[in-house]
Design an enzyme around this catalytic site. Structure first.
Site, mmCIF file in Angstrom:
data_model
loop_
_atom_site.group_PDB
_atom_site.id
_atom_site.type_symbol
_atom_site.label_atom_id
_atom_site.label_comp_id
_atom_site.label_asym_id
_atom_site.label_seq_id
_atom_site.Cartn_x
_atom_site.Cartn_y
_atom_site.Cartn_z
ATOM 1 C CD1 TRP A 175 -74.327 -49.831 -133.044
ATOM 2 C CD2 TRP A 175 -75.900 -50.698 -134.379
ATOM 3 N NE1 TRP A 175 -73.822 -49.926 -134.309
ATOM 4 C CE2 TRP A 175 -74.758 -50.452 -135.149
ATOM 5 C CE3 TRP A 175 -77.034 -51.247 -135.012
ATOM 6 C CZ2 TRP A 175 -74.698 -50.726 -136.518
ATOM 7 C CZ3 TRP A 175 -76.966 -51.514 -136.370
ATOM 8 C CH2 TRP A 175 -75.816 -51.261 -137.101
ATOM 9 C CG HIS A 229 -74.275 -50.316 -128.202
ATOM 10 N ND1 HIS A 229 -73.203 -49.603 -128.686
ATOM 11 C CD2 HIS A 229 -75.358 -49.516 -128.378
ATOM 12 C CE1 HIS A 229 -73.608 -48.418 -129.118
ATOM 13 N NE2 HIS A 229 -74.916 -48.339 -128.952
ATOM 14 C CG ASP A 283 -77.183 -45.902 -125.297
ATOM 15 O OD1 ASP A 283 -76.891 -44.777 -125.761
ATOM 16 O OD2 ASP A 283 -77.190 -46.935 -125.980
ATOM 17 N NE ARG A 338 -78.431 -40.292 -125.085
ATOM 18 C CZ ARG A 338 -78.556 -40.380 -126.407
ATOM 19 N NH1 ARG A 338 -78.225 -41.506 -127.041
ATOM 20 N NH2 ARG A 338 -78.995 -39.373 -127.112
ATOM 21 C CG HIS A 386 -74.749 -41.288 -127.254
ATOM 22 N ND1 HIS A 386 -74.773 -42.586 -126.815
ATOM 23 C CD2 HIS A 386 -74.457 -40.527 -126.162
ATOM 24 C CE1 HIS A 386 -74.545 -42.623 -125.511
ATOM 25 N NE2 HIS A 386 -74.343 -41.390 -125.087
ATOM 26 C CG HIS A 426 -72.068 -46.592 -126.182
ATOM 27 N ND1 HIS A 426 -73.102 -47.461 -125.926
ATOM 28 C CD2 HIS A 426 -72.632 -45.512 -126.788
ATOM 29 C CE1 HIS A 426 -74.248 -46.930 -126.337
ATOM 30 N NE2 HIS A 426 -73.984 -45.744 -126.865
ATOM 31 C CG ASP A 466 -73.572 -44.816 -130.361
ATOM 32 O OD1 ASP A 466 -74.300 -45.829 -130.362
ATOM 33 O OD2 ASP A 466 -73.598 -43.959 -129.443
ATOM 34 C CG HIS A 478 -76.801 -42.869 -133.813
ATOM 35 N ND1 HIS A 478 -76.594 -42.214 -132.638
ATOM 36 C CD2 HIS A 478 -78.032 -43.400 -133.739
ATOM 37 C CE1 HIS A 478 -77.650 -42.354 -131.862
ATOM 38 N NE2 HIS A 478 -78.530 -43.069 -132.503
ATOM 39 C CG HIS A 509 -82.890 -43.754 -134.946
ATOM 40 N ND1 HIS A 509 -81.878 -42.910 -135.328
ATOM 41 C CD2 HIS A 509 -82.441 -44.412 -133.853
ATOM 42 C CE1 HIS A 509 -80.858 -43.040 -134.487
ATOM 43 N NE2 HIS A 509 -81.181 -43.952 -133.580
ATOM 44 C CG ASP A 518 -81.166 -47.646 -132.838
ATOM 45 O OD1 ASP A 518 -80.166 -47.252 -133.444
ATOM 46 O OD2 ASP A 518 -81.750 -46.979 -131.967
HETATM 47 ZN ZN LIG Z 1 -75.231 -44.378 -127.987
#
Ligand SMILES: [Zn+2]
Ligand SMILES: *[C@@H]1O[C@H](CO)[C@@H](O)[C@H](O)[C@H]1NC(C)=O
Length: 287
Positions: free
Chosen positions: A21, A26, A65, A68, A80, A136, A140, A146, A169, A173
């Site tokens: 997302w 999120h 996010d 990472r 994720h 989070h 996801d 995902h 994607h 999202d």
């Molecule tokens: Zn994520």
């Protein structure tokens, strides 16, 4: 959608196309969860986050996010998603042994960070990260692409949205849900979350099944149930007629009309379930 908003949105999603997302989704999930946690849970979460503001969960909903993509946080990138090796649209499904490698996936991450939050031997610093990860990752694992391996979770399927180039994607999202909500800011996320919370309370969806199978002593089984349900939408809504039917197609018209129900319910479920999960961690009860 207003052109300014669209430009901002596309600039945003293009650099975060594998981020589950978008920030908006999120933040909406976090705000819905804030609406459903008990007051004891709210205090528990606020203490760990050291934040008593009106957006204490939304403030950290996208931290994972950012983390990472740092050198220190690179290890967490595989957490994720889960690359379900199924064959949509004919056959959807997730399988932990097949789809969650040794390096981890979103379901093993839920287990790991839930256990850290429940253990009295976890340091305050580790609990802070664990809380941000749980907030989070519950989001996801509700995004259908995902929990799908096909074409890198749809990242390599080129489509357009309101005539602008993007990929499947990103559409799942961000584009679909942000068009529904009418924007992508934190303020719009709060407004959208409030109307979603109201819809849940008004019985728009049958929520009785949403918590069935939720077991704080078995985060893996719980996570697999949530991931499997999200993955099912790959067959019914993301590519019901196969990849060729969406490749190069503008998805802002009929496709939006036919499938917007899916990101709506998935964000509602994610927020509602995140609240129940945090309630279980904090107090042992879902409400
Ligand atoms: Zn994520
Ligand atoms: C659990 O999380 C820690 C960070 O708190 C990480 O170092 C470790 O690799 C994770 N373990 C698993 C099995 O995911």
């Amino acid at each position: 959608m207003a052109s300014l908003g669209l430009i901002a949105l596309l600039g945003f999603t293009s650099i975060r196309s594998v981020a589950a997302w978008g920030a908006f989704g999120h933040e909406a999930v976090a705000y819905i969860a804030q609406d459903f946690v008990s007051s004891a849970t709210a205090t528990f979460v606020q203490n760990i986050l050291s934040d008593t503001s009106t957006r204490y969960m939304a403030n950290v909903a996208t931290w994972a996010d950012s983390y990472r993509s740092t050198t220190a946080g690179k290890w967490s990138a595989p957490l994720h998603f889960m690359d379900a090796m199924d064959s949509p649209p004919g056959s959807c499904g997730v399988n932990f042994a097949r789809d969650c490698p040794a390096e981890g996936c979103v379901v093993s991450a839920l287990t790991n960070f839930t256990n850290q939050l429940m253990s009295s031997s976890t340091s305050a610093a580790a609990k802070l990260d664990a809380m941000k990860f749980v907030i989070h990752f519950v989001g996801d694992m509700h995004q259908p692409l995902h929990v799908e391996n096909l074409d890198v979770g749809g990242n390599s399927i080129a489509v357009t949205y309101n005539s602008a180039s993007t990929n499947l994607h990103s559409v799942w999202d961000s584009s679909l849900i942000q068009e529904y909500a009418g924007g992508s800011s934190l303020t719009v996320a709060r407004t959208f979350a409030t109307s979603t919370t109201d819809a849940i309370k008004a019985g728009t969806w049958s929520t009785t099944s949403w918590l069935s199978g939720t077991d704080i002593n078995d985060p893996e089984a719980t996570g697999m149930k949530w991931a499997g349900e999200a993955n099912g939408y790959v067959c019914t809504d993301v590519i019901p007629d196969g990849v060729a039917a969406v490749q190069g197609v503008d998805l802002s018209g009929d496709y939006y009309d036919d499938h917007i129900h899916a990101p709506r319910i998935q964000i509602a479920r994610a927020g509602y379930r995140l609240a129940a999960w945090l309630n279980l961690i904090a107090t042992g009860k879902t409400t």
